[in-house]
Design a protein around this motif. Structure first.
Motif, PDB file in Angstrom:
ATOM      1  N   GLN A  14      18.603 -34.297  -9.480  1.00 58.32           N
ATOM      2  CA  GLN A  14      17.361 -34.462  -8.742  1.00 58.32           C
ATOM      3  C   GLN A  14      17.604 -33.962  -7.323  1.00 58.32           C
ATOM      4  OE1 GLN A  14      15.866 -38.467  -7.905  1.00 58.32           O
ATOM      5  NE2 GLN A  14      14.039 -37.854  -9.016  1.00 58.32           N
ATOM      6  N   ALA A  15      16.697 -33.114  -6.819  1.00 56.93           N
ATOM      7  CA  ALA A  15      16.829 -32.538  -5.482  1.00 56.93           C
ATOM      8  C   ALA A  15      15.511 -32.667  -4.739  1.00 56.93           C
ATOM      9  CB  ALA A  15      17.232 -31.067  -5.580  1.00 56.93           C
ATOM     10  N   TYR A  16      15.605 -32.710  -3.417  1.00 58.27           N
ATOM     11  CA  TYR A  16      14.404 -32.818  -2.595  1.00 58.27           C
ATOM     12  C   TYR A  16      13.894 -31.429  -2.247  1.00 58.27           C
ATOM     13  CZ  TYR A  16      11.194 -34.176   1.068  1.00 58.27           C
ATOM     14  OH  TYR A  16      10.062 -34.348   1.836  1.00 58.27           O
ATOM     15  N   ASP A  17      12.617 -31.186  -2.469  1.00 62.74           N
ATOM     16  CA  ASP A  17      11.965 -29.919  -2.128  1.00 62.74           C
ATOM     17  C   ASP A  17      11.206 -30.131  -0.824  1.00 62.74           C
ATOM     18  OD1 ASP A  17      10.508 -27.620  -1.901  1.00 62.74           O
ATOM     19  OD2 ASP A  17       9.500 -27.791  -3.833  1.00 62.74           O
ATOM     20  N   PRO A  18      11.740 -29.639   0.300  1.00 62.76           N
ATOM     21  CA  PRO A  18      11.087 -29.886   1.590  1.00 62.76           C
ATOM     22  C   PRO A  18       9.757 -29.153   1.758  1.00 62.76           C
ATOM     23  CG  PRO A  18      12.959 -28.425   1.870  1.00 62.76           C
ATOM     24  CD  PRO A  18      12.969 -28.878   0.445  1.00 62.76           C
ATOM     25  N   VAL A  19       9.550 -28.089   1.005  1.00 62.44           N
ATOM     26  CA  VAL A  19       8.286 -27.350   1.105  1.00 62.44           C
ATOM     27  C   VAL A  19       7.145 -28.185   0.536  1.00 62.44           C
ATOM     28  CG1 VAL A  19       7.047 -25.283   0.354  1.00 62.44           C
ATOM     29  CG2 VAL A  19       9.449 -25.118   1.030  1.00 62.44           C
ATOM     30  N   ASN A  20       7.367 -28.749  -0.658  1.00 55.30           N
ATOM     31  CA  ASN A  20       6.335 -29.552  -1.311  1.00 55.30           C
ATOM     32  C   ASN A  20       6.468 -31.043  -0.999  1.00 55.30           C
ATOM     33  OD1 ASN A  20       5.079 -27.343  -2.628  1.00 55.30           O
ATOM     34  ND2 ASN A  20       6.778 -27.316  -4.073  1.00 55.30           N
ATOM     35  N   LYS A  21       7.526 -31.404  -0.268  1.00 59.36           N
ATOM     36  CA  LYS A  21       7.784 -32.788   0.147  1.00 59.36           C
ATOM     37  C   LYS A  21       7.814 -33.755  -1.029  1.00 59.36           C
ATOM     38  CE  LYS A  21       5.948 -31.996   4.719  1.00 59.36           C
ATOM     39  NZ  LYS A  21       5.017 -32.364   5.752  1.00 59.36           N
ATOM     40  N   LYS A  22       8.607 -33.379  -2.053  1.00 56.42           N
ATOM     41  CA  LYS A  22       8.785 -34.253  -3.211  1.00 56.42           C
ATOM     42  C   LYS A  22      10.116 -33.942  -3.875  1.00 56.42           C
ATOM     43  CE  LYS A  22       6.373 -31.320  -6.520  1.00 56.42           C
ATOM     44  NZ  LYS A  22       5.341 -31.251  -7.533  1.00 56.42           N
ATOM     45  N   TYR A  23      10.554 -34.858  -4.751  1.00 57.23           N
ATOM     46  CA  TYR A  23      11.783 -34.664  -5.515  1.00 57.23           C
ATOM     47  C   TYR A  23      11.473 -33.898  -6.796  1.00 57.23           C
ATOM     48  CZ  TYR A  23      14.300 -37.777  -2.417  1.00 57.23           C
ATOM     49  OH  TYR A  23      14.887 -38.324  -1.324  1.00 57.23           O
ATOM     50  N   VAL A  24      12.382 -32.984  -7.149  1.00 53.48           N
ATOM     51  CA  VAL A  24      12.225 -32.178  -8.362  1.00 53.48           C
ATOM     52  C   VAL A  24      13.549 -32.193  -9.128  1.00 53.48           C
ATOM     53  CG1 VAL A  24      10.467 -30.652  -7.390  1.00 53.48           C
ATOM     54  CG2 VAL A  24      12.868 -30.059  -7.148  1.00 53.48           C
ATOM     55  N   ASN A  25      13.499 -31.955 -10.436  1.00 53.87           N
ATOM     56  CA  ASN A  25      14.705 -31.825 -11.250  1.00 53.87           C
ATOM     57  C   ASN A  25      15.141 -30.368 -11.251  1.00 53.87           C
ATOM     58  OD1 ASN A  25      14.916 -34.503 -11.930  1.00 53.87           O
ATOM     59  ND2 ASN A  25      13.633 -34.291 -13.723  1.00 53.87           N
ATOM     60  N   VAL A  26      16.421 -30.150 -11.019  1.00 54.50           N
ATOM     61  CA  VAL A  26      16.988 -28.807 -10.957  1.00 54.50           C
ATOM     62  C   VAL A  26      18.071 -28.702 -12.020  1.00 54.50           C
ATOM     63  CG1 VAL A  26      18.224 -27.164  -9.505  1.00 54.50           C
ATOM     64  CG2 VAL A  26      16.540 -28.686  -8.479  1.00 54.50           C
ATOM     65  N   LYS A  27      18.026 -27.641 -12.828  1.00 57.74           N
ATOM     66  CA  LYS A  27      19.024 -27.402 -13.873  1.00 57.74           C
ATOM     67  C   LYS A  27      19.751 -26.099 -13.572  1.00 57.74           C
ATOM     68  CE  LYS A  27      16.040 -27.294 -17.121  1.00 57.74           C
ATOM     69  NZ  LYS A  27      15.364 -27.155 -18.410  1.00 57.74           N
ATOM     70  N   LEU A  28      20.995 -26.019 -13.997  1.00 58.05           N
ATOM     71  CA  LEU A  28      21.754 -24.782 -13.838  1.00 58.05           C
ATOM     72  C   LEU A  28      21.054 -23.637 -14.546  1.00 58.05           C
ATOM     73  CD1 LEU A  28      24.313 -23.303 -12.877  1.00 58.05           C
ATOM     74  CD2 LEU A  28      25.381 -23.972 -15.030  1.00 58.05           C
ATOM     75  N   SER A  29      20.500 -23.886 -15.715  1.00 53.47           N
ATOM     76  CA  SER A  29      19.848 -22.826 -16.483  1.00 53.47           C
ATOM     77  C   SER A  29      18.598 -22.283 -15.789  1.00 53.47           C
ATOM     78  CB  SER A  29      19.502 -23.324 -17.880  1.00 53.47           C
ATOM     79  OG  SER A  29      18.660 -24.453 -17.811  1.00 53.47           O
ATOM     80  N   ASP A  30      18.075 -22.979 -14.768  1.00 54.03           N
ATOM     81  CA  ASP A  30      16.950 -22.458 -13.985  1.00 54.03           C
ATOM     82  C   ASP A  30      17.365 -21.250 -13.144  1.00 54.03           C
ATOM     83  OD1 ASP A  30      15.336 -24.504 -14.949  1.00 54.03           O
ATOM     84  OD2 ASP A  30      15.568 -25.742 -13.146  1.00 54.03           O
ATOM     85  N   TYR A  31      18.652 -21.156 -12.824  1.00 49.51           N
ATOM     86  CA  TYR A  31      19.135 -20.122 -11.909  1.00 49.51           C
ATOM     87  C   TYR A  31      20.060 -19.107 -12.543  1.00 49.51           C
ATOM     88  CZ  TYR A  31      17.191 -23.273  -8.511  1.00 49.51           C
ATOM     89  OH  TYR A  31      16.332 -24.071  -7.812  1.00 49.51           O
ATOM     90  N   VAL A  32      20.627 -19.417 -13.698  1.00 47.22           N
ATOM     91  CA  VAL A  32      21.581 -18.511 -14.331  1.00 47.22           C
ATOM     92  C   VAL A  32      20.942 -17.882 -15.562  1.00 47.22           C
ATOM     93  CG1 VAL A  32      23.833 -18.328 -15.435  1.00 47.22           C
ATOM     94  CG2 VAL A  32      23.509 -19.901 -13.540  1.00 47.22           C
ATOM     95  N   PRO A  33      20.733 -16.573 -15.529  1.00 46.03           N
ATOM     96  CA  PRO A  33      20.199 -15.910 -16.724  1.00 46.03           C
ATOM     97  C   PRO A  33      21.261 -15.862 -17.828  1.00 46.03           C
ATOM     98  CG  PRO A  33      20.765 -14.283 -15.073  1.00 46.03           C
ATOM     99  CD  PRO A  33      20.986 -15.637 -14.444  1.00 46.03           C
TER     100      PRO A  33
END
Length: 52
Positions: A14-33
């Motif tokens: 879980q990471a904080y998104d300062p642009v949208n001012k909320k917490y989001v779930n981040v996965k490795l597969s979101d960034y690695v093709p």
């Protein structure tokens, strides 16, 4: 354990998104093709103004 030169294990955090001012779930597969030969550098640090 992740080691230099080896594939990182799949994870979800879980990471904080300062642009949208909320917490989001981040996965490795979101960034690695699914292609070989690509590199990704991940940097983690505590939120600003926290005591370490």
């Amino acid at each position: 354990m992740a080691l230099v030169g080896q594939k990182a294990p799949e994870f979800e955090v879980q990471a904080y998104d300062p642009v949208n001012k909320k917490y989001v779930n981040v996965k490795l597969s979101d960034y690695v093709p699914n292609t070989e030969g690509k590199f990704l550098v991940l940097c983690f640090y505590p939120a600003d103004f926290t005591y370490v």
